[in-house]
Design an enzyme around this catalytic site. Sequence first.
Site, PDB file in Angstrom:
ATOM      1  N   SER A  60     -13.542 -17.190 -34.614  1.00 28.76           N
ATOM      2  CA  SER A  60     -13.993 -16.739 -33.292  1.00 28.76           C
ATOM      3  C   SER A  60     -13.260 -15.490 -32.804  1.00 28.76           C
ATOM      4  CB  SER A  60     -13.876 -17.895 -32.300  1.00 28.76           C
ATOM      5  OG  SER A  60     -14.509 -17.576 -31.091  1.00 28.76           O
TER       6      SER A  60
ATOM      7  N   ASP B 156     -17.302 -11.302 -29.027  1.00 22.31           N
ATOM      8  CA  ASP B 156     -16.087 -11.716 -29.748  1.00 22.31           C
ATOM      9  C   ASP B 156     -16.407 -11.765 -31.253  1.00 22.31           C
ATOM     10  OD1 ASP B 156     -17.719 -13.982 -29.592  1.00 22.31           O
ATOM     11  OD2 ASP B 156     -16.010 -15.343 -29.732  1.00 22.31           O
TER      12      ASP B 156
ATOM     13  N   ASP C 221     -17.140 -14.006 -33.593  1.00 24.18           N
ATOM     14  CA  ASP C 221     -18.293 -14.711 -34.160  1.00 24.18           C
ATOM     15  C   ASP C 221     -19.520 -14.603 -33.257  1.00 24.18           C
ATOM     16  OD1 ASP C 221     -17.207 -16.437 -32.198  1.00 24.18           O
ATOM     17  OD2 ASP C 221     -18.043 -18.197 -33.181  1.00 24.18           O
TER      18      ASP C 221
ATOM     19  N   ASP D  64     -20.422 -15.376 -30.088  1.00 22.76           N
ATOM     20  CA  ASP D  64     -21.036 -16.358 -29.194  1.00 22.76           C
ATOM     21  C   ASP D  64     -20.754 -15.995 -27.738  1.00 22.76           C
ATOM     22  OD1 ASP D  64     -18.373 -17.083 -29.398  1.00 22.76           O
ATOM     23  OD2 ASP D  64     -18.759 -19.220 -29.723  1.00 22.76           O
TER      24      ASP D  64
HETATM   25 MG    MG Z   1     -16.449 -17.190 -30.359  1.00 20.12          MG
END
Ligand code: MG
Length: 447
Positions: free
Chosen positions: A94, A236, A238, A240
Amino acid sequence: MKQLFGTFGVRRVANQVLTPEFASKIAAAYGTKVKGTIAIGSDPRTSSEMIKHAVTAGLLSVGCNVVDLGTLPTPAVQYAVRQYYDGGIMVTASHNPPKYNGLKLLDKDGIGTPDDLEEEIEDIYFNDKQERVSWSQIGKAYKRNITDEYINEVINRVDSEKIKEAKLKVVIDCGSGAACDTTPYIVRKLGCEVTTLNCQPDGAFPGRNPEPTEDNLQDLIQVVKAVGADIGIAHDGDADRTICIDENGQFVFGDKSFALVEKSMLEKNNGGKIVTTVATSNAIRDIALENNGEIILTKVGDLVVARKLQEINGLFGGEENGGLIFPDFVYGRDSGLATAMLLEILATSGKPLSELIEELPTYYSEKMKIECADDKKTIVAEGILKETTDYEVDTTDGVKIIVDDGWVIIRPSGTEPIYRCFSEAKTPEEAKRLVEFGMDLIKKYLD
Ligand code: MG
């Protein structure tokens, strides 16, 4: 008590703790429980390919089939799992620095795995109860590209004609993370003039740290101003979370963009159920009240919000950190649709982003924290509860003391030996007073 899993999967230093052996063993434990066909994807970290191969081997060894979706955002994997597969594993850390990696495990609806399933996976892991299959039952692995489908699904959910007419200028900063093949293409397909920044996938994250904080987005702020853009968008690692910058180069806090999208969703749908956490701004509540919405507050954490949305058939949800959840699309924070929705709001209103933000209810917040040994956390919480019997108190997560037009929430950290204190009020002075009141309560029971 879980030993391996945190709030969303496992996160460790790659190849130090998160080795191929570790990843493969967890994947085999997960596959033993979930079975069937599992989708996997990753962010572009230097260790992601290695860990993905280990995860694949672990899953195949317990008879699962594996579909490799490539490098793509966590929500695109969540979308694919919900549509087509029995489970999913996203290889990502993440927003954490480059040396980390992790595994986000998904259930069949594409939501992060629940606590009871994670406890069972840990039991299999620690007791070597993986059900390895015979040579003839080993699973099959293949690749599938879901990226174009995900992009088109996002575009189908907004008024693309309206956005095209507005001819918006957009700067996108993917931080060299998982959205490099999605967000810039979504925005271009919506007819916007796109300038990209850090949109080459690179596991060294050379342009900026993957966490989209104001400090880390200084380059984006400069570029938005330099090209005279209508909006800057950042994600960010990844992808999301979605954070935006207004046309003046001002960083927009996540609760503001959350409130804007909430308002639009409620207007479009004539009301609906909005889910967020007890630590989110009262602005979200105010907008719900004004727009025929109903607000449901949960514990802090995106998985809790996603699950609640599924359980009550909610319309929309999110968190103050730029995580927006559209449950009829993905049961998790989605970056593609969040971006497209923000563009739709700009296009249909015809107003600059700064003006739209100014129209939202204004609250001020203050945050403080203090060290507190883990074994003292319960004593402090009980003490605070005894002190606050004269107040309206919400104990959904920690202790939230509610006053007129404001609140203070006091929560022990789940991962560090600290207590956090977070307040919100109509004036900066009142927010400060409330946070100090909260801190005094903690200190009283610390020694
Ligand atoms: Mg994330």
